[in-house]
Design an enzyme around this catalytic site. Structure first.
Site, short mmCIF file in Angstrom:
data_model
loop_
_atom_site.label_atom_id
_atom_site.label_comp_id
_atom_site.label_asym_id
_atom_site.label_seq_id
_atom_site.Cartn_x
_atom_site.Cartn_y
_atom_site.Cartn_z
N GLU A 198 -2.13 -5.46 -3.48
CA GLU A 198 -1.15 -4.67 -2.74
C GLU A 198 -0.07 -5.58 -2.14
O GLU A 198 1.11 -5.21 -2.10
CB GLU A 198 -1.85 -3.88 -1.64
CG GLU A 198 -2.68 -2.72 -2.15
CD GLU A 198 -3.37 -1.95 -1.06
OE1 GLU A 198 -3.66 -0.76 -1.27
OE2 GLU A 198 -3.64 -2.53 0.01
N ASP A 226 0.83 -1.20 0.00
CA ASP A 226 0.00 0.00 0.00
C ASP A 226 0.87 1.25 0.00
O ASP A 226 0.62 2.20 -0.76
CB ASP A 226 -0.91 -0.03 1.23
CG ASP A 226 -1.73 1.24 1.37
OD1 ASP A 226 -2.60 1.50 0.53
OD2 ASP A 226 -1.48 2.00 2.33
#
Length: 224
Positions: free
Chosen positions: A117, A45
């Site tokens: 992610e 992320d």
């Protein structure tokens, strides 16, 4: 069959893992094992946000901070990542616990976005920053090419808030009225209350989308 699909995934990413265990971990949901993708997701992320921010900074040298922030938000939000994950068929590659399998977790947007992610985080640990950046920009290439400051528009909630603030009026209040459907196919109904204005409602497959619909209707009433 799964190994073949993993090979196809690596081809789509244009990256071949040296440590295959990193990829396996990235595709393992917490419902299946204590050795899961949550830490990789955290790392991915942050990397995704940085790489996209850097690319937008270089791509739009005259853009203001707010414009860059909105552009980045559209690229790194869960819905966008889930769409990319579906295109990569990540759902078929995920390792899920029994409960998530029964509830269709391989279709859930949040699980798909988190897995993507995690893969980004895994690529970074396996191949370094240059490889990670290449994978991210490859995945987002089509969307990046389509971006334009001329077409950048603020979302209805932001526009409604700015409209009310400019007139020193109270900000709107949003409330979820109903949530229906299975966890992976939920339907939300949200109301938007603006002081002195009739209440408006919005519906959608996410709370955010329903709120945007309700805000758009309120803005229409205010500007008629």
């Amino acid at each position: 069959m799964k190994e073949k699909n993993l090979f196809s995934l690596c081809q789509a990413l244009h990256y071949q893992f040296t440590d295959a265990e990193l990829l396996y971990t990235a595709l393992t949901h917490r419902s299946a094992s204590s050795s899961n993708n949550e830490r990789l997701e955290f790392l991915g992320d942050a990397l995704l946000s940085y790489v996209v921010a850097e690319d937008l900074f270089q791509r739009f040298p005259k853009a203001k901070e707010g414009d860059l922030t909105r552009l980045r938000a559209g690229l790194v939000r869960g819905d966008t990542l889930a769409e990319i994950a579906k295109h990569l068929d990540l759902g078929a590659l995920l390792t899920l616990g029994g409960g998530e399998l029964k509830s269709g977790g391989w279709r859930r947007k949040s699980i798909l976005a988190d897995a993507l992610e995690a893969i980004i985080g895994a690529v970074y640990l396996d191949g370094g920053m240059a490889a990670c950046k290449t994978v991210i920009l490859t995945l987002l290439n089509e969307r990046l090419q389509q971006l334009s400051l001329n077409s950048l528009q603020k979302d209805p909630k932001t526009l409604l808030q700015e409209y009310l603030q400019a007139r020193q009026q109270e900000l709107p209040e949003y409330r979820v009225l109903t949530v229906e459907g299975d966890p992976h196919e939920q339907h939300f109904e949200v109301e938007c209350k603006v002081n002195g204005l009739a209440t408006t409602w919005g519906t959608g497959n996410s709370r955010r989308y329903a709120e945007q619909m309700a805000a758009a209707k309120a803005l229409d009433l205010l500007t008629q």
